[in-house]
Design an enzyme around this catalytic site. Structure first.
Site, PDB file in Angstrom:
ATOM      1  N   CYS A  79      -8.117  17.173  24.328  1.00  0.00           N
ATOM      2  CA  CYS A  79      -8.397  16.503  23.037  1.00  0.00           C
ATOM      3  C   CYS A  79      -8.542  15.092  23.124  1.00  0.00           C
ATOM      4  O   CYS A  79      -9.248  14.429  23.476  1.00  0.00           O
ATOM      5  CB  CYS A  79      -7.617  16.973  22.039  1.00  0.00           C
ATOM      6  SG  CYS A  79      -8.243  17.262  20.445  1.00  0.00           S
TER       7      CYS A  79
ATOM      8  N   HIS B  74      -7.776  22.662  22.950  1.00  0.00           N
ATOM      9  CA  HIS B  74      -6.256  22.679  23.406  1.00  0.00           C
ATOM     10  C   HIS B  74      -5.891  24.019  24.006  1.00  0.00           C
ATOM     11  O   HIS B  74      -5.579  24.828  23.242  1.00  0.00           O
ATOM     12  CB  HIS B  74      -5.332  22.560  22.170  1.00  0.00           C
ATOM     13  CG  HIS B  74      -5.378  21.232  21.191  1.00  0.00           C
ATOM     14  ND1 HIS B  74      -4.626  20.208  21.627  1.00  0.00           N
ATOM     15  CD2 HIS B  74      -6.304  20.996  20.528  1.00  0.00           C
ATOM     16  CE1 HIS B  74      -4.744  19.212  21.002  1.00  0.00           C
ATOM     17  NE2 HIS B  74      -5.692  19.293  20.077  1.00  0.00           N
TER      18      HIS B  74
ATOM     19  N   GLU C 191      -3.663  24.621  25.665  1.00  0.00           N
ATOM     20  CA  GLU C 191      -2.230  25.148  25.883  1.00  0.00           C
ATOM     21  C   GLU C 191      -1.747  26.031  24.666  1.00  0.00           C
ATOM     22  O   GLU C 191      -0.715  26.832  24.971  1.00  0.00           O
ATOM     23  CB  GLU C 191      -1.239  23.761  25.741  1.00  0.00           C
ATOM     24  CG  GLU C 191      -1.250  23.206  24.280  1.00  0.00           C
ATOM     25  CD  GLU C 191      -2.357  22.331  24.081  1.00  0.00           C
ATOM     26  OE1 GLU C 191      -3.338  22.326  24.835  1.00  0.00           O
ATOM     27  OE2 GLU C 191      -2.256  21.375  23.278  1.00  0.00           O
TER      28      GLU C 191
HETATM   29  N1  GLN Z   1      -7.386  11.871  17.149  1.00  0.00           N
HETATM   30  C1  GLN Z   1      -8.473  12.554  17.774  1.00  0.00           C
HETATM   31  C2  GLN Z   1      -9.315  13.351  16.640  1.00  0.00           C
HETATM   32  O1  GLN Z   1      -8.994  13.413  15.561  1.00  0.00           O
HETATM   33  C3  GLN Z   1      -7.777  13.765  18.838  1.00  0.00           C
HETATM   34  C4  GLN Z   1      -6.915  14.968  18.028  1.00  0.00           C
HETATM   35  C5  GLN Z   1      -6.386  15.556  18.937  1.00  0.00           C
HETATM   36  O2  GLN Z   1      -5.797  15.201  20.256  1.00  0.00           O
HETATM   37  N2  GLN Z   1      -5.785  16.721  18.633  1.00  0.00           N
HETATM   38  O3  GLN Z   1     -10.585  13.832  17.098  1.00  0.00           O
END
Ligand code: GLN
Length: 533
Positions: free
Chosen positions: A383, A509, A511
């Site tokens: 992410c 994600h 995980e």
């Molecule tokens: N801050 C980034 C976004 O909003 C990444 C978010 C995250 O890593 N969950 O896109």
């Protein structure tokens, strides 16, 4: 034919942090191993509608379900121990309950009446507890009430449970109370008084527990079991020891040794089937007897608080166990990389930059992503980890010195990470990100495709910003290849370096989908690359 509907409530006393979530999850694991159709539900008595807007410093990681709800990390434990996806019906907060009641009041559903905690709020709570069974088609639900008995926020829930005990046949409702038996440092004695007091508190709400699970630092001697049984008015074989253990994955085994599952099924008048914990035992054996070790750096903002990355750590443990490797995690605050330079990353065999929000530590994460690229160190960006890898690449390889995400520099000349038009229109913060499961198609011949061994994947998201499609060609030509795209081809879901042993960054994600009995393919591939580097 009457369908079965059994309710088990887990309350907690004395102090928070006793592992009520893990006990609830373990019970789910044990009942499932006996072929019971079981689901789990968590009640968080705070007024937030979901966990999405809570700082990880307060409650640890925000977990995301397949259907896009942002929840407390206990739902993650539940999914991992049950080996099942859960969703909106499995998570309940006071914010949701009041939201429904107030909306109903505005619609006029209660016309002429005074809307009150009893019965209107308690009816809504009971409907949602029943809803967990209906929505999942299960016969038994174990409901964990967050917080400790005596908290003001918890009172309507205890009242709802009290009512359900009154309304339903005795064999359909059971209450398990988790309490603490501390050790007195001066005398080395285990003390039962806090447990007695917390049961008193529960009784004051009109609830007599059926089982006491005693969290204790040492084995619970028979004399203390008898004492707890006598003072708390439960049969002595319903006092269950819950010892401190080296791994949370041992808790089901410990509780099954105490026959909690068996005794609970008897109390609910359900015929217990043979328990099959072979796969779980096999996982535990691998976890506890690694043949080798691998050191992985996690470069993040909240590294002093490991719960903020709970699912990530568990995913590494699952994959490590499958590969016979102990994963030694080196927690590296991103700001340290900023201040002390990349030397702090020497001596690791792999680097992970996990998800995150906000500007603090960003430059350190960019440095870590760049270091992994130059040194050929296996890298997994998750992410925000993808986003910093893209920034690092644009700056170092494409010569765009001021490339950035518009989250951190709204006026950057090279917004390699940016908001999509539909996101820029959104003002409200709660539940408005790209959340939950989305499909992605994996490019043939890519490392990510090799890892998954399939062409289309479904992974969970939680972010506002995206890789800017205008940079796709530039990146591809320079060797940072978009290797996963949304099925319409518009969104970049993963990038990977062509000329690198293993450098994969994903916008989702992974995980959240890793399980002890189903280690995640990306973590397996990443650790494999680390072990052979
Ligand atoms: N801050 C980034 C976004 O909003 C990444 C978010 C995250 O890593 N969950 O896109």
């Amino acid at each position: 034919m009457k369908t079965l509907a059994k309710y088990v409530f887990v309350t907690g006393g004395v102090v928070s942090g006793l592992g009520k979530g893990v006990v609830t999850a373990s019970l789910g694991c044990l009942l499932r191993a006996r072929g019971v159709s079981v689901t789990l539900q968590k009640i968080d008595p705070y007024l937030n509608v979901d966990a999405g807007t809570i700082n990880p410093y307060e409650h640890g990681e925000v977990f995301v379900t397949k259907d896009g709800l942002e929840t407390d990390l206990d739902i993650g434990h539940y999914e991992r121990f049950l080996n099942q996806d859960l969703g909106r019906p499995n998570y309940l907060t006071t914010g949701q309950v009041y939201w429904s009641v107030i909306q109903r009041e505005r619609r006029g559903d209660y016309l002429g009446r005074t809307v009150q905690v009893i019965p209107h709020v308690t009816e809504e709570i009971k409907a949602r507890i029943r809803g967990a069974l209906e929505a999942t088609g299960s016969e038994l639900v174990v409901v964990e009430v967050g917080g400790t008995v005596g908290d003001i926020e918890g009172l309507p829930y205890l009242e709802a449970i009290r009512q359900m005990r009154d309304e339903l046949p005795r064999e359909d409702v059971a209450v398990i109370h988790l309490a603490y038996v501390p050790i007195l440092s001066t005398t080395g004695e285990l003390k039962t008084k806090p447990t007695q007091h917390s049961v008193k508190e529960l009784r004051a709400a009109g609830i007599q527990p059926d089982f006491i699970v005693a969290r204790c630092p040492l084995p619970l001697p028979d004399s203390l079991r008898k004492k707890i049984a006598l003072f708390c008015d439960v049969p002595v074989d319903h006092v269950i020891e819950d010892r401190d253990l080296p791994s949370i994955y041992e808790v089901p085994i410990c509780l099954s040794g105490e026959e909690l599952d068996l005794k609970l099924l008897r109390r609910l008048e359900l015929a217990p089937k043979e328990s099959d914990l072979a796969a779980w035992q096999d996982f535990l054996r691998r976890l506890k007897n690694p043949e080798r070790s691998v050191r992985i750096a996690i470069v993040g903002k909240y590294v002093e608080l490991h719960d903020a990355y709970l699912s990530l750590v568990e995913a590494l443990r699952h994959a490590g166990a499958a590969l016979g490797a102990h994963v030694e995690i080196q927690w590296i605050p991103a700001e340290r990389v900023e201040k002390e330079g990349e030397d702090v990353l020497r001596n690791v065999q792999g680097i992970i930059v996990p998800g995150g929000f906000g500007e603090r530590g960003i430059e350190g994460k960019v440095k870590a992503a760049d270091y992994a690229r130059r040194k050929g160190t296996p890298f997994l960006g998750i992410c925000l980890g993808l986003q910093v890898a893209a920034i690092a690449f644009a700056r170092a390889v494409l010569g765009r010195k001021n490339a950035n995400s518009t989250e951190f520099d709204p006026h950057t000349p090279d917004p390699v990470i940016d908001l999509l038009p539909e996101q820029s229109r959104i003002r409200e913060k709660g539940g408005t990100m790209r959340l939950g499961e989305y499909p992605a198609d994996l490019a043939e011949g890519s490392k990510i495709r090799a890892a998954y061994g399939m062409a289309r994947i479904y992974e969970r998201h939680r972010h506002r910003y995206e890789f800017n499609p205008q940079y796709v060609d530039l990146f591809s030509r320079a060797g940072f290849i978009p290797s996963a795209l949304s099925p319409d081809g518009k969104l970049v879901e993963a990038l990977e370096l062509r000329d690198h042993p293993w450098y994969v960054a994903v916008q989702f994600h992974p995980e959240f989908r890793s399980r002890p009995l189903q280690p995640h393919p990306l973590f397996l591939a990443f650790l494999q690359a680390c072990l052979s580097s």
